[in-house]
Design an enzyme around this catalytic site. Sequence first.
Site, PDB file in Angstrom:
ATOM      1  N   CYS A 141       5.428 -38.764 -10.032  1.00  0.00           N
ATOM      2  CA  CYS A 141       4.009 -39.120 -10.111  1.00  0.00           C
ATOM      3  C   CYS A 141       3.312 -38.988  -8.773  1.00  0.00           C
ATOM      4  O   CYS A 141       2.177 -39.409  -8.623  1.00  0.00           O
ATOM      5  CB  CYS A 141       3.836 -40.519 -10.685  1.00  0.00           C
ATOM      6  SG  CYS A 141       4.503 -41.805  -9.634  1.00  0.00           S
ATOM      7  N   GLY A 197      -8.546  -7.302   4.486  1.00  0.00           N
ATOM      8  CA  GLY A 197      -9.359  -7.599   5.658  1.00  0.00           C
ATOM      9  C   GLY A 197      -8.580  -8.158   6.820  1.00  0.00           C
ATOM     10  O   GLY A 197      -9.130  -8.394   7.887  1.00  0.00           O
ATOM     11  N   ASN A 230       4.814 -39.213  -2.819  1.00  0.00           N
ATOM     12  CA  ASN A 230       3.924 -39.393  -1.659  1.00  0.00           C
ATOM     13  C   ASN A 230       4.582 -40.329  -0.656  1.00  0.00           C
ATOM     14  O   ASN A 230       4.782 -39.983   0.502  1.00  0.00           O
ATOM     15  CB  ASN A 230       2.583 -40.008  -2.085  1.00  0.00           C
ATOM     16  CG  ASN A 230       1.780 -39.080  -2.964  1.00  0.00           C
ATOM     17  OD1 ASN A 230       2.148 -37.929  -3.151  1.00  0.00           O
ATOM     18  ND2 ASN A 230       0.687 -39.584  -3.511  1.00  0.00           N
ATOM     19  N   ASP A 231       4.918 -41.530  -1.117  1.00  0.00           N
ATOM     20  CA  ASP A 231       5.544 -42.484  -0.199  1.00  0.00           C
ATOM     21  C   ASP A 231       6.932 -42.021   0.224  1.00  0.00           C
ATOM     22  O   ASP A 231       7.344 -42.231   1.361  1.00  0.00           O
ATOM     23  CB  ASP A 231       5.643 -43.872  -0.853  1.00  0.00           C
ATOM     24  CG  ASP A 231       4.379 -44.671  -0.609  1.00  0.00           C
ATOM     25  OD1 ASP A 231       3.365 -44.057  -0.224  1.00  0.00           O
ATOM     26  OD2 ASP A 231       4.399 -45.903  -0.780  1.00  0.00           O
ATOM     27  N   TYR A 272       9.360 -35.297 -17.011  1.00  0.00           N
ATOM     28  CA  TYR A 272       7.934 -35.010 -16.944  1.00  0.00           C
ATOM     29  C   TYR A 272       7.422 -35.014 -15.511  1.00  0.00           C
ATOM     30  O   TYR A 272       8.075 -35.543 -14.616  1.00  0.00           O
ATOM     31  CB  TYR A 272       7.118 -36.011 -17.784  1.00  0.00           C
ATOM     32  CG  TYR A 272       7.143 -37.420 -17.244  1.00  0.00           C
ATOM     33  CD1 TYR A 272       6.205 -37.835 -16.297  1.00  0.00           C
ATOM     34  CD2 TYR A 272       8.092 -38.332 -17.667  1.00  0.00           C
ATOM     35  CE1 TYR A 272       6.238 -39.116 -15.784  1.00  0.00           C
ATOM     36  CE2 TYR A 272       8.126 -39.620 -17.166  1.00  0.00           C
ATOM     37  CZ  TYR A 272       7.195 -40.006 -16.216  1.00  0.00           C
ATOM     38  OH  TYR A 272       7.229 -41.270 -15.700  1.00  0.00           O
ATOM     39  N   ARG A 295      -3.357   3.127   8.421  1.00  0.00           N
ATOM     40  CA  ARG A 295      -3.656   1.830   7.803  1.00  0.00           C
ATOM     41  C   ARG A 295      -2.415   0.973   7.774  1.00  0.00           C
ATOM     42  O   ARG A 295      -1.319   1.466   7.544  1.00  0.00           O
ATOM     43  CB  ARG A 295      -4.097   1.998   6.343  1.00  0.00           C
ATOM     44  CG  ARG A 295      -5.396   2.681   6.151  1.00  0.00           C
ATOM     45  CD  ARG A 295      -5.611   2.874   4.657  1.00  0.00           C
ATOM     46  NE  ARG A 295      -6.440   4.039   4.418  1.00  0.00           N
ATOM     47  CZ  ARG A 295      -7.692   3.954   3.945  1.00  0.00           C
ATOM     48  NH1 ARG A 295      -8.198   2.784   3.637  1.00  0.00           N
ATOM     49  NH2 ARG A 295      -8.391   5.033   3.771  1.00  0.00           N
ATOM     50  N   HIS A 350     -16.436  -7.942   1.882  1.00  0.00           N
ATOM     51  CA  HIS A 350     -15.456  -8.863   2.450  1.00  0.00           C
ATOM     52  C   HIS A 350     -15.612 -10.285   1.925  1.00  0.00           C
ATOM     53  O   HIS A 350     -14.676 -10.898   1.429  1.00  0.00           O
ATOM     54  CB  HIS A 350     -15.570  -8.840   3.981  1.00  0.00           C
ATOM     55  CG  HIS A 350     -14.661  -9.802   4.643  1.00  0.00           C
ATOM     56  ND1 HIS A 350     -15.076 -11.054   5.057  1.00  0.00           N
ATOM     57  CD2 HIS A 350     -13.346  -9.718   4.931  1.00  0.00           C
ATOM     58  CE1 HIS A 350     -14.046 -11.682   5.582  1.00  0.00           C
ATOM     59  NE2 HIS A 350     -12.986 -10.894   5.537  1.00  0.00           N
ATOM     60  N   MET A 370      -5.589  -6.861   8.216  1.00  0.00           N
ATOM     61  CA  MET A 370      -4.999  -5.896   9.125  1.00  0.00           C
ATOM     62  C   MET A 370      -6.035  -4.809   9.423  1.00  0.00           C
ATOM     63  O   MET A 370      -7.074  -4.726   8.786  1.00  0.00           O
ATOM     64  CB  MET A 370      -3.757  -5.283   8.480  1.00  0.00           C
ATOM     65  CG  MET A 370      -2.775  -6.320   7.986  1.00  0.00           C
ATOM     66  SD  MET A 370      -2.136  -7.337   9.344  1.00  0.00           S
ATOM     67  CE  MET A 370      -1.272  -6.096  10.270  1.00  0.00           C
ATOM     68  N   ARG A 401       1.725 -49.225 -13.221  1.00  0.00           N
ATOM     69  CA  ARG A 401       2.355 -49.721 -11.992  1.00  0.00           C
ATOM     70  C   ARG A 401       1.732 -51.054 -11.602  1.00  0.00           C
ATOM     71  O   ARG A 401       0.512 -51.168 -11.477  1.00  0.00           O
ATOM     72  CB  ARG A 401       2.147 -48.721 -10.857  1.00  0.00           C
ATOM     73  CG  ARG A 401       2.809 -49.172  -9.579  1.00  0.00           C
ATOM     74  CD  ARG A 401       2.691 -48.130  -8.493  1.00  0.00           C
ATOM     75  NE  ARG A 401       1.331 -48.071  -7.971  1.00  0.00           N
ATOM     76  CZ  ARG A 401       0.938 -47.171  -7.071  1.00  0.00           C
ATOM     77  NH1 ARG A 401       1.783 -46.263  -6.618  1.00  0.00           N
ATOM     78  NH2 ARG A 401      -0.301 -47.161  -6.634  1.00  0.00           N
ATOM     79  N   SER A 451      10.348 -43.169 -11.816  1.00  0.00           N
ATOM     80  CA  SER A 451       9.255 -42.253 -11.523  1.00  0.00           C
ATOM     81  C   SER A 451       9.278 -42.013 -10.016  1.00  0.00           C
ATOM     82  O   SER A 451       9.131 -42.950  -9.239  1.00  0.00           O
ATOM     83  CB  SER A 451       7.933 -42.861 -11.968  1.00  0.00           C
ATOM     84  OG  SER A 451       6.892 -41.974 -11.672  1.00  0.00           O
ATOM     85  N   ARG A 453      -3.915  -1.171  -6.014  1.00  0.00           N
ATOM     86  CA  ARG A 453      -3.145  -2.406  -5.884  1.00  0.00           C
ATOM     87  C   ARG A 453      -3.552  -3.333  -7.018  1.00  0.00           C
ATOM     88  O   ARG A 453      -4.606  -3.116  -7.639  1.00  0.00           O
ATOM     89  CB  ARG A 453      -3.397  -3.060  -4.529  1.00  0.00           C
ATOM     90  CG  ARG A 453      -4.842  -3.405  -4.308  1.00  0.00           C
ATOM     91  CD  ARG A 453      -5.090  -3.874  -2.873  1.00  0.00           C
ATOM     92  NE  ARG A 453      -6.519  -4.075  -2.666  1.00  0.00           N
ATOM     93  CZ  ARG A 453      -7.087  -4.216  -1.481  1.00  0.00           C
ATOM     94  NH1 ARG A 453      -6.361  -4.148  -0.393  1.00  0.00           N
ATOM     95  NH2 ARG A 453      -8.377  -4.411  -1.375  1.00  0.00           N
ATOM     96  N   LYS A 468       0.826  -1.194   0.000  1.00  0.00           N
ATOM     97  CA  LYS A 468       0.000   0.000   0.000  1.00  0.00           C
ATOM     98  C   LYS A 468       0.873   1.262   0.000  1.00  0.00           C
ATOM     99  O   LYS A 468       0.650   2.187  -0.786  1.00  0.00           O
ATOM    100  CB  LYS A 468      -0.922  -0.022   1.229  1.00  0.00           C
ATOM    101  CG  LYS A 468      -2.053   0.949   1.163  1.00  0.00           C
ATOM    102  CD  LYS A 468      -2.979   0.801   2.376  1.00  0.00           C
ATOM    103  CE  LYS A 468      -3.854  -0.453   2.272  1.00  0.00           C
ATOM    104  NZ  LYS A 468      -4.739  -0.621   3.433  1.00  0.00           N
TER     105      LYS A 468
END
Lengths: 891, 891
Positions: free
Chosen positions: B837, B102, B773-774, B857, B93, B453, B104, B615, B769, B337, B23
Amino acid sequence: MENNFVFMFDQSESGMKELLGGKGANLAEMTRIGLPVPYGFTITTAACNAYYDAEKVISPEVESQVLQSLQVLEEKTDKKLGNPTNPLLVSVRSGAVHSMPGMMDTVLNLGMNDETVKGMAELTNNARFAYDSYRRFIQMFGNVVLDIENYFFEQQLEEIREEKGYQSDTELTAEDWKEVIEAFKSIVLKNTKRSFPQDPKEQLFLTIQAVFDSWNNKRAILYRRLHQIPGHLGTAVNIQSMVFGNMGEDSGTGVAFTRNPSTGESKLYGEYLINAQGEDVVAGIRTPQPIATLKDEMPDVYQQLVNTCQLLEDHYKDMQDIEFTVERGKLFILQTRTGKRTAQAAIRIAVEMVKEKIMDQREALLRVDPDQLNQLLHHRIDPEYKREKLAAGLPASPGAATGQVVFDADEADKLSKEGKKVILVRPETTPDDIHGIVAAQATVTSRGGMTSHAAVVARGMGKACICGCDSLKIHLDSKQFAVGDTTVNQGEIITIDGSTGEIFLGEIPMIEPELSDEFQLLLRWADEERKIGVRANADNPTDAAKALEFGAGGIGLCRTEHMFMDASRIPTVQSMILSETTTERKESLDQLLPMQQQDFEQIFETMQGHPITIRLLDPPLHEFMPDKEELLVDVTKLQITSPDSNELQEKQTLLRKVRLLEESNPMLGLRGCRLGMIHPEIYEMQILAIFQAMSNVMKKGITVKPEIMIPLVSHVNELKEMRELVIRISQHVQTETGLAFDYLIGTMIETPRAALTADQIAEEADFFSFGTNDLTQTTFGFSRDDAEGKFLQHYVDSDVLKRNPFVSLDQDGVGKLVENGVKLGKATNPALKTGICGEHGGEKESIQFCFDLGLEYVSCSPFRVPSARLAAAQSTIRSERKKSRKEPQYS
Amino acid sequence: MENNFVFMFDQSESGMKELLGGKGANLAEMTRIGLPVPYGFTITTAACNAYYDAEKVISPEVESQVLQSLQVLEEKTDKKLGNPTNPLLVSVRSGAVHSMPGMMDTVLNLGMNDETVKGMAELTNNARFAYDSYRRFIQMFGNVVLDIENYFFEQQLEEIREEKGYQSDTELTAEDWKEVIEAFKSIVLKNTKRSFPQDPKEQLFLTIQAVFDSWNNKRAILYRRLHQIPGHLGTAVNIQSMVFGNMGEDSGTGVAFTRNPSTGESKLYGEYLINAQGEDVVAGIRTPQPIATLKDEMPDVYQQLVNTCQLLEDHYKDMQDIEFTVERGKLFILQTRTGKRTAQAAIRIAVEMVKEKIMDQREALLRVDPDQLNQLLHHRIDPEYKREKLAAGLPASPGAATGQVVFDADEADKLSKEGKKVILVRPETTPDDIHGIVAAQATVTSRGGMTSHAAVVARGMGKACICGCDSLKIHLDSKQFAVGDTTVNQGEIITIDGSTGEIFLGEIPMIEPELSDEFQLLLRWADEERKIGVRANADNPTDAAKALEFGAGGIGLCRTEHMFMDASRIPTVQSMILSETTTERKESLDQLLPMQQQDFEQIFETMQGHPITIRLLDPPLHEFMPDKEELLVDVTKLQITSPDSNELQEKQTLLRKVRLLEESNPMLGLRGCRLGMIHPEIYEMQILAIFQAMSNVMKKGITVKPEIMIPLVSHVNELKEMRELVIRISQHVQTETGLAFDYLIGTMIETPRAALTADQIAEEADFFSFGTNDLTQTTFGFSRDDAEGKFLQHYVDSDVLKRNPFVSLDQDGVGKLVENGVKLGKATNPALKTGICGEHGGEKESIQFCFDLGLEYVSCSPFRVPSARLAAAQSTIRSERKKSRKEPQYS
């Protein structure tokens, strides 16, 4: 000739053990130093590997080299293979680089056929001997080469014996043996659809091939796995002209150790049989005579044997295990090798050889296998306990054991896998029983001597063994044995003492082991050499005291959860866990605080200023809770039987709470420092207990060095927050008591992420302790509980993994993380102390690895401390030798 | 002056956004380019950080700089703070580097007190305005700075209004406001035990401190977490002389967007209120008028606003969100802004700005946030479905949603955590409701406009929102709303369409989304730029078709277990698992073979030659089995009710078998390639199905490119053995069919050990690949199922972890393993293909990371493919810019 696949005994050079195998190298060596070794040649391990490379075909090149060498042998002995009037007979034995007793197969008397047997009879003027030798050959060849079960031959022999009314084989005449030979040849024909081969060269090559094949039989693979011998080494084959211990009462065969392999005493030790061939001694079928009696029976031979033993020990600078044969009063040495020995003997021999200036202390330290030492540190029978002996046999391998009697190796294996302790009782054992000996706590045989198969194998494994206990009448059919009037059935409990040879009914109390003077001395030498600390994992004052007694430099892992598990505390622990509010939880924790504090006070007092690494609560909370399934069953039952009871309501509430704590993968769930992050009040109580205990013990004038360890950190912020907690409470207690505390804060490195970000974590840590148990689990993605039962054994059996990574640290994977962790950690915090507290901390190869990485200490269970001290010394010596490029060959 | 903690608007330079906040930087920028900005100064973020460093004390240095700057402001405006006759009033402000709408707090009219209000009344000749302003100041200051609940003030005002019989605030006279002011001062005294501060400088510093404090309030922390804004940046404070939109009918205040933030249309868009202060628009208490009507009411002002908007967009080269005030016919710009926008608008604006030559394609690609695109790819209401509208409001944020009505943010949060879908219905929303908007599928308000808001926040989150739906009569007490005769209770289901503003009763069918032309165009540009492939995770032909439609270059992960899960197949799968012998198991597998084969045929045909990574079976077998607890309950019941039934026996047998499969940590147990090692017949069936399907589809003239992927490898020997299995079966099918197959064999890298030994593994792999996740689970030692419920949220909330590592790849830990894996793998196998993956494959930061590592990829769910294509293009552009050292600032 491009490749030399065959070497005559006097043609090879020192240092060719890889090619010639242990036996071949020794035969050559003995030949070179002028010992009376029957002449022969060795087919190399390279030929074995070529055989496997060519899909089990002996190449023309190898074949022609064998035939050439045979010719040399024939010339030297002035005999000829297959010659009816002057036949050469040979033995064919396997000989791998690493001694593998009983694993590989042997054929004696090769060259015998319908013609040569006659020549032998004439030549020796002993037809009985000749035909006995021939039938032995057919039997051995039939069994080993043609794969016919020995049972058929033994049964046939028994039938004939019974028919004739004989008690033992010695009563059979030459004519009887001829009858046996015909019957044996029929067995061969029937089982193989081929006649017994009469061509000695065919016999020879079939046998060589059988030896090669036996390298990959199941027993050999099992043995290699047990002893971590790589499968690609292959075996050599030794062809040696026969000498005969079965040529009459002036002949014999025996086994001698230059020192006692059981106690280590420096005195010729062994056994022999008059008028017998070598296999008779080892097979344990006849119980042989002690070597000392040979002095009376054949004084010259005995003296020659004593001299030879001395010569061999001086030459090899180690205790030797020698096979000898006396043929008509003349001594031949058939084999020498480094003698297997018990841990007790290994220590005594090493220590005494230093005194005798045969070797120096460092060499002596390398001569004792740390793995073996554990057998000295197990319980032994309480000598104060009044007990009555059931029977006694030969004390073939020391140690005491209790277990159910089983009569069958398969059964022993099966029960052991079910977690039962068993004692294998057999008339004798054969290589087919190995898995049973492995599985059993101890082995007892009614036949065979101190050098019988069972004895040798058991000693090698550090398992208790009693041999030749002939008062045991074993009935395999009914699965029982009798001693006098007492009958013991399969499944009944007995206790045995392998150091005395005694057998007792039932279970007998054991006492804690003590270290012998020689053992203490050796460990003092080890401490002088080693440059890596050894601590113990100990959770209570008893273990702590044991750790100090065994020479630990401190406690490397004090697990606080075992303090929670105490039966008297569990209700309080449970109500703490089940608290609905933090206030409620704090009330239970307030009750636990004085208990934990007392635990720590006792341990601190015991450790008298040695450092103590205390790990804050680690396991998931549901481990302290009642079993969910039991609750579920109770609730289901109560719903039917008393649906309105208070009990149902209470159990339902409990079940609901237990379910809330349930996790799909508890190992990776809310445990370790995550508990401390989510329920800081639990760690607060533990930390307060530590520091209050510390101040109380310090007030008694005792130094206390706690090292507070935060478990299962995977991000530096976890450690940071927990570290602040420790510091805050420590400052509080210091202010209250006016004492100044000296302590460390560190962390377990037990997740891959902790090792990978060790540079960040080290900034908040005074020490790292590598928790290689959990680190192995997460690095492989193996849950040990699941893996060992479901696939890990298969992986090791099928060579997917060389070793179980929970036993020996996986250097390629987990080791890389440890290496990375040490390197990164010391980079940002050069003062960082590093150690290892997984089970690997007591395993020799892992200790070497830790030493090479520059870790400050290893920590293991108290009973493994002595072995770890020795392994630590060996690591230091080996690494220094390696640095000075003088790495020796280890036999 | 060592540090400059305060800058006048015309004193700062470009590029100081880090210090001045968004700002402040914009106010300075606008001042520089000559826009009518009320003068003022900015206290820097450095001052905020100094405040926190000094444990929340404003340093004398900052204080003196503020006072100096205040003097400059007073001189420039020719007014004086606190001067009774010519008072300066200011707004205070917050302004952080990243816009946090919204979040601050703001205080207007600062400088008002019992004296200056009189001066204001005289100066403006408008006593009503002056007293209204004063009471507003007391209320705002009381709420924001003194932390008094707004409710007290509102209630007081309401009482007075009722007392006087007024309908709205506009009816209150100056005298009435005086009464209100006295009452408000009493509220302040009662709540803070201190009088309302009359000293304007005290007011000023208390407010500055309150702004600093609000940087760390809960809402701000929550917002930062949602938007990944670091906590150490701090906020700046802007002090600006007041202008008044509430000085009568020739005054007003409003918000304007240079383009439509919902659709992207290039047309001035916004709202204003006559005779109001800025907060009235945003707070949504009065529903404002559309900006177009300003043209009629104040044509000059409107034209000036249009020109200013044009100027600002040209200057910033992006759509602007502007706050303006008209004071007695004079336009002031209070703030500009970069405007938040919907995904649809973001795309249209970017594409049109390229057409308008405001930016090039690459810049346009960087302007759209890939995370936002997902909102375009979710379902929308089926336009064919006949439905009756319940009500309609403003289409504040597009998207359709169905859920239970809730009237309270806490309730929305709670139900959502229980897995329920909810729609939050409120008269209006405030920053206190953020967690409810986050939790809800959509938000509906009865008051407030397109810039209220609720609207701003919902658009920022890509959540559907309807505002100002005043036909909804909301009764918070009874938890219901009424529209005409219809009453809807909390818990009832409604469906809303944020693109039309319509609300419907009950659930309405949704249809699949399509890509707009502009979206397609943008993605084509992305494909031209990106240098990393994007594939989709798809397990069936429908997903595969969707993947192709969304522009995937192939399938990066086809999970075969979902094929096993099909309800019609489960019995066969179960009997396969329960087989006691391999033969039995093979029978069940024979039944499954044609089913799997058909699955593959369909997918191969759909993919028309694009590569498909398949897989082999991965999850533990017990996932396919009946629930153990249910069985246990059944067995327990049957034991009581029908102890002799066959059913009991059957269930007991089943229970026993289910127990055999049970594991303590299934994630780390018998699954992945371990299944293939222990039960090769299962993988054999799958491989056979793949190759038979391949040959059938090839015979139709369709190219098939399968890439067979072995899951959960931790040691190269596992891959080696499985690779041999694949090759053997492939050769068998090739021989049988006479076809030549083109396929790859590779592995998931999803255990740390695989990544650490990738050099060994790459020798047996055509591709890697990364199963992140695991890999995240094992690297952290986090079981996702357990962690997310039990501690991970706490870790993210308390900043232990910056982000959930399952959402955004942990670059420090897991990322190191990926990096290591790629490097080691390509070292021994330069032809190795690499991809990712895990779910991270669709997340923009992770995509950047993968691109930087040189992966070929990424693969993600079909619906994330468009977003991944864009993120892939951004990665390429950013990396190239970085290389040419022209890395731009991202706003």
